[in-house]
Each structure stands twice: as structure tokens, then as C-alpha cells.
Write a protein that holds these residues in place. Structure first.
Motif, PDB file in Angstrom:
ATOM      1  N   LYS A   1     132.904  47.243  24.769  1.00 16.39           N
ATOM      2  CA  LYS A   1     131.547  46.660  23.825  1.00 16.39           C
ATOM      3  C   LYS A   1     130.362  47.432  23.805  1.00 16.39           C
ATOM      4  O   LYS A   1     129.462  46.838  23.298  1.00 16.39           O
ATOM      5  N   SER A   2     130.217  48.535  24.511  1.00 12.19           N
ATOM      6  CA  SER A   2     129.079  49.159  24.648  1.00 12.19           C
ATOM      7  C   SER A   2     127.790  48.392  25.347  1.00 12.19           C
ATOM      8  O   SER A   2     126.656  48.255  24.639  1.00 12.19           O
ATOM      9  N   ILE A   3     128.142  47.515  26.291  1.00 10.29           N
ATOM     10  CA  ILE A   3     127.069  46.755  26.756  1.00 10.29           C
ATOM     11  C   ILE A   3     127.057  47.169  28.146  1.00 10.29           C
ATOM     12  O   ILE A   3     127.777  47.829  28.828  1.00 10.29           O
ATOM     13  N   PHE A   4     125.768  46.640  29.065  1.00 13.32           N
ATOM     14  CA  PHE A   4     125.594  46.900  30.294  1.00 13.32           C
ATOM     15  C   PHE A   4     126.454  45.976  31.390  1.00 13.32           C
ATOM     16  O   PHE A   4     126.628  44.894  30.972  1.00 13.32           O
ATOM     17  N   LEU A   5     126.995  46.785  32.475  1.00  6.08           N
ATOM     18  CA  LEU A   5     127.606  46.168  33.449  1.00  6.08           C
ATOM     19  C   LEU A   5     126.465  45.963  34.649  1.00  6.08           C
ATOM     20  O   LEU A   5     126.190  47.094  35.150  1.00  6.08           O
ATOM     21  N   ILE A   6     126.120  44.857  34.965  1.00  9.94           N
ATOM     22  CA  ILE A   6     125.264  44.477  36.253  1.00  9.94           C
ATOM     23  C   ILE A   6     125.695  43.787  37.269  1.00  9.94           C
ATOM     24  O   ILE A   6     126.473  42.895  37.088  1.00  9.94           O
TER      25      ILE A   6
END
Ligand SMILES: *Cc1c(COP(=O)(O)O)cnc(C)c1O
Length: 384
Positions: free
Chosen positions: A130-135
Motif C-alpha cells: 500500500k506504500s505506507i510507513f511501518l512504524i
């Protein structure tokens, strides 16, 4: 009774003159922060900057956990989106994570729980798609899972009270070595506070450590205005970096690795609970997910068969001088001060987990006879 064994908290170290390599140095660079919550807020601000077309950014977090997660997200005017858990685990239900992702989602926060890291490989796959950040929120796990396998884009650490390395506050945001300069600039906009280690600091440390002793904690718990052990939502009013004393951090990490490992005895001697419908949050169940037997724990978690049995054992342990507790006690939306209208309340699995969890002390001052007492109380009281 001779005082009370505190539920959690390692003693604050003295700064050391020795230098050591830091566990994340291979893949990550650290920016030190005023707290774990500040680090998480910075992580969210980077995720927002990385998705700058989004009007009202959303961040996915578990429906059970620390209210600081909500505070950090709200501090950036983003919206926390809660996801329910998988039964009998602290893991987010990944089917629900997928369903919760919208065009406005900028990040998923994988929160480690009492030494058990989230399933970061799985979450990294979803986030990459999804092209989002993993924190990775590793406030309760040390070293962070990503230091072995750099799955998270950003990693959050806390050096607060009740965390693996207690430096009376502070935290860190780890970002990848190849991170773009644009994101570094986002970090540099946050003011940097000094951390003077002078006589005030030494006095504070002395009192802090005194309150961790059995008598100190016993008195602390008696003071009504202290509200010890109660979790409340606290708004995050400012977000700051910190000029953390590395001599202090090195001492904290060194002491961490020299701590005894009471969880190993709990794991061996509490197996009988499983015949009575309890579940241990131990390496037999969670080892394959990265819970390490050789790393000290902040607390040893057990799940009772139901809330009534949990409460009975909780009370029995406390009357025998053992500071067992139920951590947050309720699912995230029900923690005092959290705005339920914003995040919803329908998280049945998180609710069930919260109502059955009991944590046993696992810190450096837990003695063999404490463990024997815990095991004896559980033998007497654990039946439904
Ligand atoms: C404690 C905690 C935080 C916040 O850390 P502070 O240093 O107390 O601000 C964030 N996430 C989790 C999972 C925590 O346990």
C-alpha cells in the motif's frame, strides 16, 4: 509484611565512562527524544510528510494498548484508527488491518507487547503493498525486532519508567541509514532539549530508586494523590528532541544485559496453569514470533480463563506483598480520558484480552522467594 514488591521498573543507572556499540547501528540512526510518545509523534510526522497529498491522515494502531499511541497521533492532527486483536494474543488481526487501510492511511504502528514484537514481516508486506510507513513501537521490547531484521521504516524506543531501560525519561526514534534528507529535515524542525546530568539529576535518581524499594513502593502506593499504576490519557502538548546523555544510555543498556531472568522460572513453574484454562505469554507460544528467552522482560504476562478469576488472583497476590497488576485493565477506548467518539468502542477481542491479563513482576529485584510465593498463591487461587 515487609513492604511491597513493585510491579515493574528497573533501577536508574549511573552514567558510565565506557563506550559501546548500539544494537541498531547496523541499519538505523537514532534521534533521541524527550519520550517514547515524542518519538512516535515524530514518526507520524514523517509518515504524514511522506504522503503529503492526504488531507486528513490516518494511522492504524491496535485496539488494546498504551493511550500515548493516541496522544502522539492526535498531536499531529492525524486520526488514530483502531484495529481489534487476534484472540489470546497482543497481535492486530491482519485481515482487519487490511480492511482499515484507506487512501488517507499514512502508517501502521506495530506495537510490541511485554517483549513480544508485533508480526512485522506480515505488516511490512501489507505496508509495502500500500506504500505506507511501518512504524515499530518497541517501547516494551529491547532490543527492537527491526535491529535484527530491518523491517520497519521507523522504530520507537522509550527510556521511561516501567520500560526495559529506565533512564527517568527520554526515548529514541530510529530511522534507516538510507533515509532521504527530506525526512531528516522533518525531524530537525523539532526543538532539542538539553539533558544536564548535575546534582539535581543525581538527587532525582536517588529518590526515584528509593521509591522502587519494597518500603518505598509500599508508601508510594498508600498516597492517594499518586494514583500509582493507573493509566490515563495525557495529551501531548509539545514534541521535542533530546540531547540524551550517551554515558547514561550505555549504562542502561549494560545493566539491562546483566539483569536476572525471573521469567524463565515463571515459564517452568507455571505450566500447571494451562490445565486450568490459563495461558502464559511465554516463549512456548510466542518464541516463534520473536519473544527471546535470553532477554530480560519488563513483566511476565498471563491470561486468566475469565475476569473474575483474574481479579481474585490479582487481589491474592497483592495481599501477599506482590505487586501483580492488570496493566491497562481495559481496551484502549475505555482508558480514562480517551475520546471514544473519535475512535469507536467496538473491539471485543481487545476487551476480552484486557479483562483477563495479569502481569507478574519480572524486574531486577524479584528474588527466588518472591517467585516461590507467586507460584504458591497461583496454586491456591487459580482454579475458576
Ligand atoms: C510507554 C509506551 C509508550 C510511550 O513511551 P513514553 O516514554 O512513556 O512516552 C509508547 N508505546 C508503548 C507501547 C508504551 O508502552
Amino acid at each position: 509484611m515487609s513492604g511491597k514488591l513493585r510491579p515493574v521498573g528497573s533501577r536508574v543507572p549511573l552514567p558510565t565512562s565506557s563506550v559501546m556499540s548500539l544494537p541498531w547501528e547496523r541499519y538505523y540512526v537514532a534521534e533521541y527524544t524527550a519520550s517514547g510518545t515524542d518519538a512516535l509523534a515524530m514518526a507520524v510526522s514523517i509518515a504524514v510528510a511522506g504522503n503529503n497529498r492526504v488531507e486528513q491522515p490516518e494511522v492504524i494502531i491496535p485496539g488494546y494498548g498504551c493511550p500515548d499511541l493516541v496522544a502522539a497521533i492526535l498531536a499531529l492532527d492525524a486520526t488514530p484508527v483502531l484495529v481489534d486483536l487476534l484472540p489470546d494474543t497482543p497481535f492486530m488481526d491482519d485481515t482487519l488491518v487490511r480492511k482499515s487501510i484507506t487512501d488517507a492511511t499514512v502508517a501502521v504502528v506495530g506495537v510490541g507487547f511485554l517483549g513480544i514484537p508485533e508480526r512485522l514481516s506480515l505488516l511490512a508486506e501489507i505496508c509495502r503493498e500500500k506504500s505506507i510507513f511501518l512504524i515499530e513501537d518497541s517501547a516494551q521490547c529491547f532490543p527492537p525486532f527491526s535491529t535484527e531484521k530491518p523491517l520497519a521504516d521507523l522504530v520507537v524506543l522509550s527510556f521511561g519508567r516501567g520500560k526495559p531501560i529506565n533512564l527517568m525519561g527520554g526515548g529514541a526514534l530510529l530511522y534507516r541509514k538510507n533515509f532521504s534528507g527530506e525526512f531528516r529535515d522533518v525531524l530537525l524542525q523539532f526543538p532539542k532539549l538539553p539533558q544536564p546530568i548535575g546534582w539535581r539529576w543525581y538527587l532525582k535518581r536517588f529518590i526515584f530508586n528509593l521509591l522502587l524499594t519494597r518500603y518505598g513502593f509500599w508508601i508510594l502506593e498508600k498516597l492517594p494523590f499518586m494514583d500509582v499504576g493507573r493509566t490515563r490519557f495525557n495529551e501531548l502538548k509539545s514534541i521535542s528532541r533530546l540531547d540524551l546523555s550517551l554515558s547514561l544510555l550505555y549504562a542502561g543498556i549494560r545493566d539491562y544485559w546483566f539483569r536476572p531472568l525471573p521469567h524463565q522460572r515463571y515459564t517452568r513453574e507455571l505450566q500447571f496453569l494451562e490445565q486450568q484454562g490459563w495461558q502464559l505469554l511465554d516463549t512456548r507460544t510466542f518464541g516463534e514470533f520473536g519473544l527471546a528467552d535470553s532477554s530480560p522482560r519488563i513483566r511476565f504476562g498471563v491470561l486468566a480463563p475469565d475476569m473474575v478469576t483474574r481479579n481474585k488472583v490479582w487481589e491474592a497476590l497483592n495481599s501477599s506483598g506482590i505487586g501483580a497488576n492488570a496493566l491497562y485493565e481495559v481496551a484502549l477506548p475505555y482508558i480514562d480520558g480517551v475520546d471514544q467518539t473519535l475512535i469507536g468502542t467496538d473491539f471485543p477481542v481487545a476487551h476480552d484480552f484486557a479483562s483477563r491479563l495479569l502481569t507478574l513482576p519480572c524486574h531486577c529485584d524479584v528474588t527466588d522467594s518472591d517467585i516461590t510465593r507467586v507460584v504458591d498463591v497461583l496454586k491456591g487461587e487459580s482454579a475458576v
